[in-house]
Design a protein around this motif. Sequence first.
Motif, short mmCIF file in Angstrom:
data_model
loop_
_atom_site.label_atom_id
_atom_site.label_comp_id
_atom_site.label_asym_id
_atom_site.label_seq_id
_atom_site.Cartn_x
_atom_site.Cartn_y
_atom_site.Cartn_z
N GLY A 1 47.43 31.23 11.36
CA GLY A 1 47.64 31.30 9.92
C GLY A 1 46.68 32.27 9.29
O GLY A 1 45.89 32.91 9.97
N GLU A 2 46.77 32.39 7.95
CA GLU A 2 45.96 33.38 7.26
C GLU A 2 44.71 32.80 6.63
O GLU A 2 43.93 33.51 6.02
CB GLU A 2 46.81 34.07 6.19
N ASP B 1 51.58 31.13 14.39
CA ASP B 1 52.13 30.13 13.48
C ASP B 1 53.59 30.43 13.14
O ASP B 1 54.24 29.65 12.47
CB ASP B 1 51.28 30.05 12.20
N THR C 1 40.81 39.62 9.77
CA THR C 1 41.06 38.21 9.44
C THR C 1 40.41 37.29 10.48
O THR C 1 39.78 36.29 10.13
CB THR C 1 42.58 37.95 9.40
N VAL D 1 44.82 47.21 18.27
CA VAL D 1 45.68 48.18 17.59
C VAL D 1 45.83 47.78 16.12
O VAL D 1 45.32 46.75 15.69
CB VAL D 1 47.06 48.34 18.27
N ASN D 2 46.52 48.58 15.36
CA ASN D 2 46.61 48.41 13.91
C ASN D 2 47.32 47.13 13.47
O ASN D 2 48.39 46.81 13.98
CB ASN D 2 47.36 49.59 13.29
N GLY D 3 46.69 46.45 12.52
CA GLY D 3 47.37 45.36 11.84
C GLY D 3 47.54 44.06 12.61
O GLY D 3 48.29 43.17 12.19
N ARG E 1 46.66 38.73 0.28
CA ARG E 1 45.79 39.34 1.29
C ARG E 1 44.51 39.87 0.63
O ARG E 1 44.57 40.58 -0.37
CB ARG E 1 46.52 40.49 1.97
N LYS F 1 48.85 35.12 14.93
CA LYS F 1 50.19 34.97 14.35
C LYS F 1 51.09 34.06 15.18
O LYS F 1 52.30 34.26 15.23
CB LYS F 1 50.84 36.35 14.12
N1 LIG Z 1 50.56 34.34 9.85
C1 LIG Z 1 49.43 34.88 10.29
N2 LIG Z 1 48.97 36.01 9.72
C2 LIG Z 1 47.82 36.54 10.17
C3 LIG Z 1 47.08 35.95 11.22
N3 LIG Z 1 45.99 36.72 11.44
C4 LIG Z 1 46.04 37.75 10.56
N4 LIG Z 1 47.14 37.64 9.78
C5 LIG Z 1 47.59 38.55 8.71
O1 LIG Z 1 47.92 39.79 9.31
C6 LIG Z 1 47.66 40.86 8.42
C7 LIG Z 1 46.76 41.87 9.09
O2 LIG Z 1 45.50 41.27 9.32
P1 LIG Z 1 44.15 42.09 9.38
O3 LIG Z 1 43.07 41.13 9.68
O4 LIG Z 1 44.02 42.97 8.21
O5 LIG Z 1 44.46 42.97 10.67
P2 LIG Z 1 43.56 44.13 11.28
O6 LIG Z 1 43.78 44.10 12.73
O7 LIG Z 1 42.19 44.02 10.79
O8 LIG Z 1 44.30 45.40 10.64
P3 LIG Z 1 43.75 46.92 10.61
O9 LIG Z 1 42.30 46.86 10.31
O10 LIG Z 1 44.57 47.55 9.54
O11 LIG Z 1 44.06 47.48 11.95
C8 LIG Z 1 47.04 40.22 7.18
O12 LIG Z 1 48.08 40.04 6.23
C9 LIG Z 1 46.55 38.88 7.68
O13 LIG Z 1 46.52 37.92 6.65
C10 LIG Z 1 47.59 34.74 11.83
O14 LIG Z 1 47.05 34.16 12.76
N5 LIG Z 1 48.77 34.26 11.32
#
Ligand SMILES: Nc1nc2c(ncn2[C@@H]2O[C@H](COP(=O)(O)OP(=O)(O)OP(=O)(O)O)[C@@H](O)[C@H]2O)c(=O)[nH]1
Lengths: 308, 306
Positions: A282-283, A257, A116, A109-111, B140, A255
């Motif tokens: 983490g990021e 962390d 990452t 799902v989204n976000g 980001r 996430k």
């Molecule tokens: N703290 C933390 N942040 C994370 C982690 N994995 C991803 N993020 C953050 O979560 C946010 C969304 O990550 P994306 O990789 O863009 O997520 P996505 O699933 O591809 O999102 P969409 O393509 O929009 O659906 C970003 O700000 C990342 O840096 C993690 O393990 N820990």
Amino acid sequence: MGLFDKFKRGLAKSRDAVFGRLTGLFQGRKLDEGLYEELEEVLLLADVGFETAIWLVERVRRLARETKATDGAELPQLLQRAMEDALADNEADMKVADSGPTLYLIVGVNGVGKTTSIGKLAHRFKNEGKKVLLAAGDTFRAAAIEQLMEWGNRSGCEVIRHSQGADPAAVIFDAIAAARARGADIILCDTAGRLHNKANLMAELSKINKVVERELPGAPHEVLLVVDGTTGQNALLQAKAFLEVAKVSGMIVTKLDGTAKGGVILPIVREYHIPVKWVGLGEQMDDLEPFSASAFAQAICQPDGSSG
Amino acid sequence: MLEGLSNNLQKALSKLKSKGKLTESDVQEAMREVRLALLAADVNVRVVKQFVDKVRERAIGQDVQKSLTPGQQVVKIVHEELASLMGGSEERLRMAAKPPTVVMLVGLQGAGKTTAAAKLALSFLKHQHRPLMAAADIYRPAAIHQLEVLGRQIDVPVFSLGTDVDPVDIAKGAMEEARKQGADVVIIDTAGRLHVDAPLMEELSRIHQVVPADELLLVVDAMTGQDAVHVAESFSQSLPVTGVILTKLDGDTRGGAALTVRAVTGKPIKFVGLGEKIEPLEVFHPDRLASRILGMGDVLSLIERA
Ligand SMILES: Nc1nc2c(ncn2[C@@H]2O[C@H](COP(=O)(O)OP(=O)(O)OP(=O)(O)O)[C@@H](O)[C@H]2O)c(=O)[nH]1
Ligand SMILES: Nc1nc2c(ncn2[C@@H]2O[C@H](COP(=O)(O)OP(=O)(O)OP(=O)(O)O)[C@@H](O)[C@H]2O)c(=O)[nH]1
Ligand SMILES: [Mg+2]
Ligand SMILES: [Mg+2]
């Protein structure tokens, strides 16, 4: 730094770590009904969900009987074992193609952290000496392609892309051809975030899956569902829906962390038998660790790493 | 599982046949099911406890409406209490006496801040305002690009200074730019951050010190589980949060995190996000979310007809 240490660090940051309470709270008390009730609450606070909380408490009760444990101080160990039982057949290894490129499809799902996680996996595989291609299969979200390209830069991997609005299946089709032409070992396919209750988006995913199956026999070698570790019970519905359209073979839980404990993976593993393969902590590029059920259970149940 | 719960509820409720006033045991029995429904909806365990205790007290002794069973009556009371707890306060955005009005969006990673920034900008645009968006996420990958693409889509200017500049300076620069362009609203998109990340939380405070926000909105993913309590606590303790945007309600989540966040911050949920498309944000309807959290469609429609 290993999974266990990172979890510990995460827990230390939290003033009110859900499971952090276990160790202190139950010391010096008898293993009685009152304590089991509190344990159930602690589990609910970790997003384990009602049914699995009851399952775990029942398991702990049985283990206590078997080991003749009577002291509350023994609870963390017992719970750790119960959790390991719940995660018993979690197979964290990744499938690899017998010959030709291996393709991993990343969905969710989204976000939640799909893009990452792809960046992190690319970095990891690259370090193992593999040639990795990234496929920019999210042609929908604003700047999704640019985001993946940045990860391609960081990890030193080529990105196969079309422009925004293009057909994602066509991008992946091209990525497969490119991987063959260049002798790449691994293709990591990004997909757009989609809510599992949206039929048209889920149909699109199923189409992507079919194209992959057709173009690269044996692929996708893994379909990884990315689950945000802060998600509550909705993650179960996500797992069920994605399993149906894309034969999900594993999960990446992100996430972790923060202070969320990702307890919702317990019912998912137990009910849908989807193993957790990786956790995101983490990021940054190296904030991804292979999942280990015992490390997870230990980090959760005995964050101070005392005994067990 | 969800159906299971409402079946249980139906059963529990149909057992309660006494008429007149709600007895303690009527209430007790129904509240057990209510508690389960709230937990399944991801309302925080402690918030559930407080809520259930309070409503139980209020319900005992109340008259049962003729057309309802005691169980239905309890659910009716619970529903009303939920809706009133989540709503009530002023929903409108506070505008600065002297423009530009500053709206700052904060929250965890991936909650939907950037999307909400664009939706909010579009809402302002529709109300004859001249918004400007500030790209203060320097972390980001492609965050600035994302905001720029959205800005172009809705024809709203985006102020950015790249990724090598302190977000505080970006916010300051955006204010100057707004005055220059005659923009009367500045929407600051900040990077997602964990509530336990002290340096990044500190960064938000610094931005707010230099460019005080008239509205400081916490963006929360409606699918969030029990951890919503920590997120809400931390953000509202370190920043003067004025309201909440609840995103991704177009999913099938029950959205109990909303109740948690409301209970913890005491701040109103001002808007909800219902999709990825950039459309004006929707206002929040407490009664609809109350029904959704309870997940007792059948019972509730019965009650509404009563
Ligand atoms: N703290 C933390 N942040 C994370 C982690 N994995 C991803 N993020 C953050 O979560 C946010 C969304 O990550 P994306 O990789 O863009 O997520 P996505 O699933 O591809 O999102 P969409 O393509 O929009 O659906 C970003 O700000 C990342 O840096 C993690 O393990 N820990
Ligand atoms: N279905 C749905 N998706 C949404 C909604 N709001 C945001 N999204 C999606 O959620 C994902 C993350 O949204 P962003 O706006 O990038 O989130 P963010 O909080 O800015 O993320 P970071 O900057 O990485 O912290 C994107 O795929 C958005 O399209 C919503 O209300 N419904
Ligand atoms: Mg993505
Ligand atoms: Mg953003």
